[in-house]
Enzyme design. Structure first.
Site, mmCIF file in Angstrom:
data_model
loop_
_atom_site.group_PDB
_atom_site.id
_atom_site.type_symbol
_atom_site.label_atom_id
_atom_site.label_comp_id
_atom_site.label_asym_id
_atom_site.label_seq_id
_atom_site.Cartn_x
_atom_site.Cartn_y
_atom_site.Cartn_z
ATOM 1 N N PRO A 27 -3.022 0.540 4.358
ATOM 2 C CA PRO A 27 -3.770 1.076 3.221
ATOM 3 C C PRO A 27 -2.853 1.120 2.007
ATOM 4 O O PRO A 27 -1.718 1.594 2.112
ATOM 5 C CB PRO A 27 -4.141 2.495 3.671
ATOM 6 C CG PRO A 27 -3.229 2.825 4.796
ATOM 7 C CD PRO A 27 -2.766 1.536 5.396
ATOM 8 N N MET A 29 -3.189 2.087 -2.173
ATOM 9 C CA MET A 29 -3.982 2.465 -3.341
ATOM 10 C C MET A 29 -3.857 1.382 -4.395
ATOM 11 O O MET A 29 -2.757 0.883 -4.644
ATOM 12 C CB MET A 29 -3.441 3.756 -3.977
ATOM 13 C CG MET A 29 -3.576 4.993 -3.134
ATOM 14 S SD MET A 29 -5.265 5.495 -2.904
ATOM 15 C CE MET A 29 -5.603 6.255 -4.446
ATOM 16 N N CYS A 110 1.567 10.082 2.926
ATOM 17 C CA CYS A 110 1.735 9.768 1.506
ATOM 18 C C CYS A 110 2.477 10.901 0.793
ATOM 19 O O CYS A 110 2.077 12.062 0.884
ATOM 20 C CB CYS A 110 0.371 9.541 0.868
ATOM 21 S SG CYS A 110 0.518 9.141 -0.866
ATOM 22 N N LYS A 149 -1.742 8.133 10.284
ATOM 23 C CA LYS A 149 -0.604 7.399 9.715
ATOM 24 C C LYS A 149 0.370 8.438 9.181
ATOM 25 O O LYS A 149 -0.015 9.300 8.382
ATOM 26 C CB LYS A 149 -1.069 6.467 8.597
ATOM 27 C CG LYS A 149 0.060 5.665 7.955
ATOM 28 C CD LYS A 149 -0.511 4.548 7.085
ATOM 29 C CE LYS A 149 0.567 3.710 6.425
ATOM 30 N NZ LYS A 149 1.090 4.314 5.199
ATOM 31 N N ASN A 221 5.377 0.747 11.061
ATOM 32 C CA ASN A 221 5.184 0.279 9.688
ATOM 33 C C ASN A 221 6.475 0.517 8.907
ATOM 34 O O ASN A 221 7.246 1.412 9.220
ATOM 35 C CB ASN A 221 4.013 1.070 9.055
ATOM 36 C CG ASN A 221 3.953 0.945 7.542
ATOM 37 O OD1 ASN A 221 4.133 1.924 6.819
ATOM 38 N ND2 ASN A 221 3.699 -0.242 7.051
ATOM 39 N N GLY A 223 8.917 -2.034 5.953
ATOM 40 C CA GLY A 223 9.943 -3.077 5.852
ATOM 41 C C GLY A 223 9.656 -4.354 6.620
ATOM 42 O O GLY A 223 10.552 -5.182 6.777
ATOM 43 N N GLY A 243 2.506 -3.715 4.759
ATOM 44 C CA GLY A 243 2.005 -3.305 3.448
ATOM 45 C C GLY A 243 2.343 -4.312 2.367
ATOM 46 O O GLY A 243 1.639 -5.303 2.162
ATOM 47 N N ARG A 244 3.486 -4.081 1.709
ATOM 48 C CA ARG A 244 3.808 -4.870 0.517
ATOM 49 C C ARG A 244 3.866 -6.368 0.770
ATOM 50 O O ARG A 244 3.456 -7.166 -0.087
ATOM 51 C CB ARG A 244 5.134 -4.369 -0.079
ATOM 52 C CG ARG A 244 4.981 -3.017 -0.738
ATOM 53 C CD ARG A 244 6.300 -2.333 -0.942
ATOM 54 N NE ARG A 244 6.865 -1.859 0.314
ATOM 55 C CZ ARG A 244 7.972 -1.131 0.410
ATOM 56 N NH1 ARG A 244 8.630 -0.813 -0.683
ATOM 57 N NH2 ARG A 244 8.414 -0.725 1.584
HETATM 58 C C1 LIG Z 1 0.937 0.228 -4.097
HETATM 59 C C2 LIG Z 1 0.986 0.992 -2.803
HETATM 60 C C3 LIG Z 1 -0.015 1.903 -2.511
HETATM 61 C C4 LIG Z 1 0.000 2.613 -1.298
HETATM 62 N N1 LIG Z 1 -1.050 3.443 -0.988
HETATM 63 C C5 LIG Z 1 -1.100 4.029 0.245
HETATM 64 C C6 LIG Z 1 -2.251 4.753 0.674
HETATM 65 O O1 LIG Z 1 -3.276 4.842 -0.015
HETATM 66 N N2 LIG Z 1 -2.205 5.343 1.901
HETATM 67 C C7 LIG Z 1 -1.111 5.236 2.728
HETATM 68 O O2 LIG Z 1 -1.117 5.773 3.839
HETATM 69 N N3 LIG Z 1 -0.028 4.533 2.351
HETATM 70 C C8 LIG Z 1 -0.009 3.919 1.149
HETATM 71 N N4 LIG Z 1 1.058 3.141 0.805
HETATM 72 C C9 LIG Z 1 2.175 2.980 1.769
HETATM 73 C C10 LIG Z 1 1.925 1.752 2.664
HETATM 74 O O3 LIG Z 1 0.758 1.901 3.421
HETATM 75 C C11 LIG Z 1 3.118 1.520 3.608
HETATM 76 O O4 LIG Z 1 3.234 2.637 4.448
HETATM 77 C C12 LIG Z 1 4.434 1.337 2.864
HETATM 78 O O5 LIG Z 1 4.296 0.445 1.782
HETATM 79 C C13 LIG Z 1 5.522 0.817 3.814
HETATM 80 O O6 LIG Z 1 5.136 -0.415 4.385
HETATM 81 P P1 LIG Z 1 5.695 -1.834 3.830
HETATM 82 O O7 LIG Z 1 7.194 -1.753 3.841
HETATM 83 O O8 LIG Z 1 5.164 -2.854 4.789
HETATM 84 O O9 LIG Z 1 5.174 -1.993 2.442
HETATM 85 C C14 LIG Z 1 1.061 2.427 -0.387
HETATM 86 C C15 LIG Z 1 2.064 1.490 -0.695
HETATM 87 C C16 LIG Z 1 2.024 0.775 -1.881
HETATM 88 C C17 LIG Z 1 3.101 -0.253 -2.169
#
Ligand SMILES: Cc1cc2nc3c(=O)[nH]c(=O)nc-3n(C[C@H](O)[C@H](O)[C@H](O)COP(=O)(O)O)c2cc1C
Length: 334
Positions: A27, A29, A110, A149, A221, A223, A243-244
């Site tokens: 997820p 935002m 979050c 989460k 989750n 990195g 995520g990213r």
């Molecule tokens: C722009 C953005 C918005 C995010 N919004 C949410 C969200 O609405 N709910 C949530 O649980 N995590 C949110 N996250 C965190 C991601 O779900 C994830 O946990 C975090 O980016 C680490 O994973 P990654 O390293 O694969 O990006 C957001 C991350 C980003 C970059």
């Protein structure tokens, strides 16, 4: 009458859903809106998609249609909610039982001020009883799987015991799946962006959770950047959440399904979608965003991004854009 507890019900549950979707897109935002989900579903059928976090108040006092419109073409989609008020559970359960969301996920990870001030997100880790009560009521009132989460700790509460206590409260009350962002959250002093980068990743702590709660589905989750990372982590965990990297390199997901899929086909379909949506008044800038990084890592990616910027500001035909995609795909650009 035989009493079956929520955690026993989970074990009785069919595991197909989890086995079919070990890989999911996090997820995010302002990212994982219905347009991005539309694109990702064109690219992969075997990845579970999540909504952005939706505050339960906007479901209870607003309209769920706002969040479900596109769902039938994107399924399966899991809904992430921000909730801290147990009293809202009956209402929310009733509304959600009429939707196609495949899972209800509770945001306990979050760290943003807005979310924490609303008393949900990462601060919920400090209140395992409340989270347990919410899960218990949701589980009794809906048929949908419930997941959480969360982070591996928060501020100075970063011991194994603290984390295990929180997770025990979730699983005991009916959560079937825990998604661990494998770094702790620091609520004072770090922005949400910094909270996704500065606290170090600790996959070992996440692995220890899998060892301890082996009956629960534990997803990791944080990195994860490549499919090699995914394969490595799937040796330990039931699933991974990305995520990213999904936003920055969406085409990577085309390799997950083991089915050849053409990028031009995906673009063609998505441009049709843009055409239909823009007739309904959606802004081109918003509709173009998901395909911005579609040529990530290949020659022509820069030209593609510049063109999308120009196209969203000018009235040019989408077929021109498609022709550019053909050129890039065939590496005809200098
Ligand atoms: C722009 C953005 C918005 C995010 N919004 C949410 C969200 O609405 N709910 C949530 O649980 N995590 C949110 N996250 C965190 C991601 O779900 C994830 O946990 C975090 O980016 C680490 O994973 P990654 O390293 O694969 O990006 C957001 C991350 C980003 C970059």
């Amino acid at each position: 009458m035989l009493h079956i507890s929520n955690s026993e019900k989970n074990q009785v549950n069919n595991n197909t859903y989890y086995n079919d979707f070990p890989i999911s897109i996090a997820p995010m935002m302002d990212r994982t809106d219905s347009h991005f989900r539309k694109l990702m579903r064109l690219i992969t059928k075997k990845t579970l998609l999540y909504t952005e976090m939706i505050n339960v108040n906007s479901i209870v006092y607003g309209s769920i249609e706002r969040f479900t419109n596109e769902c039938n073409t994107e399924e399966p989609v899991a809904l992430q909610i921000g909730i801290s008020d147990t009293k809202l559970v009956p209402k929310i359960s009733k509304i959600l039982s009429n939707t196609n969301f495949s899972e209800i996920n509770i945001n306990c990870g979050c760290p943003s001020n807005k979310v924490v001030n609303g008393n949900f997100g990462a601060s919920m880790m400090k209140n395992p009883e409340l989270v347990g009560n919410i899960i218990y009521s949701l589980k009794n009132l809906t048929d949908k799987p419930i997941s959480v989460k969360t982070r591996i700790g928060i501020d100075n509460y970063d011991s194994k015991e603290f984390l295990y206590k929180f997770i025990r409260s979730c699983t005991k009350n009916g959560a079937e799946k825990i998604i661990l962002h494998a770094r702790k959250a620091i609520l004072k002093g770090l922005s949400p962006h910094e909270n996704r980068n500065i606290p170090p990743l600790n996959y070992d702590r996440a692995k220890s959770v899998k060892d301890k709660f082996h009956n629960c589905k534990i997803y990791v989750n944080g990195g994860i950047k490549t499919l090699e990372d995914v394969n490595l982590l799937l040796n330990y965990f039931d699933g991974v959440m990305i995520g990213r990297a999904a936003w920055n390199a969406p085409w990577m997901f085309s390799k997950i399904d083991n089915n050849y899929i053409s990028r031009l086909n995906v673009i063609d379909n998505y441009l049709d979608y843009i055409e239909n949506k823009s007739k309904l008044g959606y802004s081109k800038t918003v509709l173009f965003r998901p395909i911005f990084n579609l040529f990530h890592g290949i020659k022509g990616s820069k030209v593609w991004k510049q063109s999308l910027n120009n196209f969203s500001n000018e009235h040019r035909s989408l077929s021109e854009l498609f022709n550019l995609a053909i050129k890039i795909e065939n590496s005809k650009l200098p």
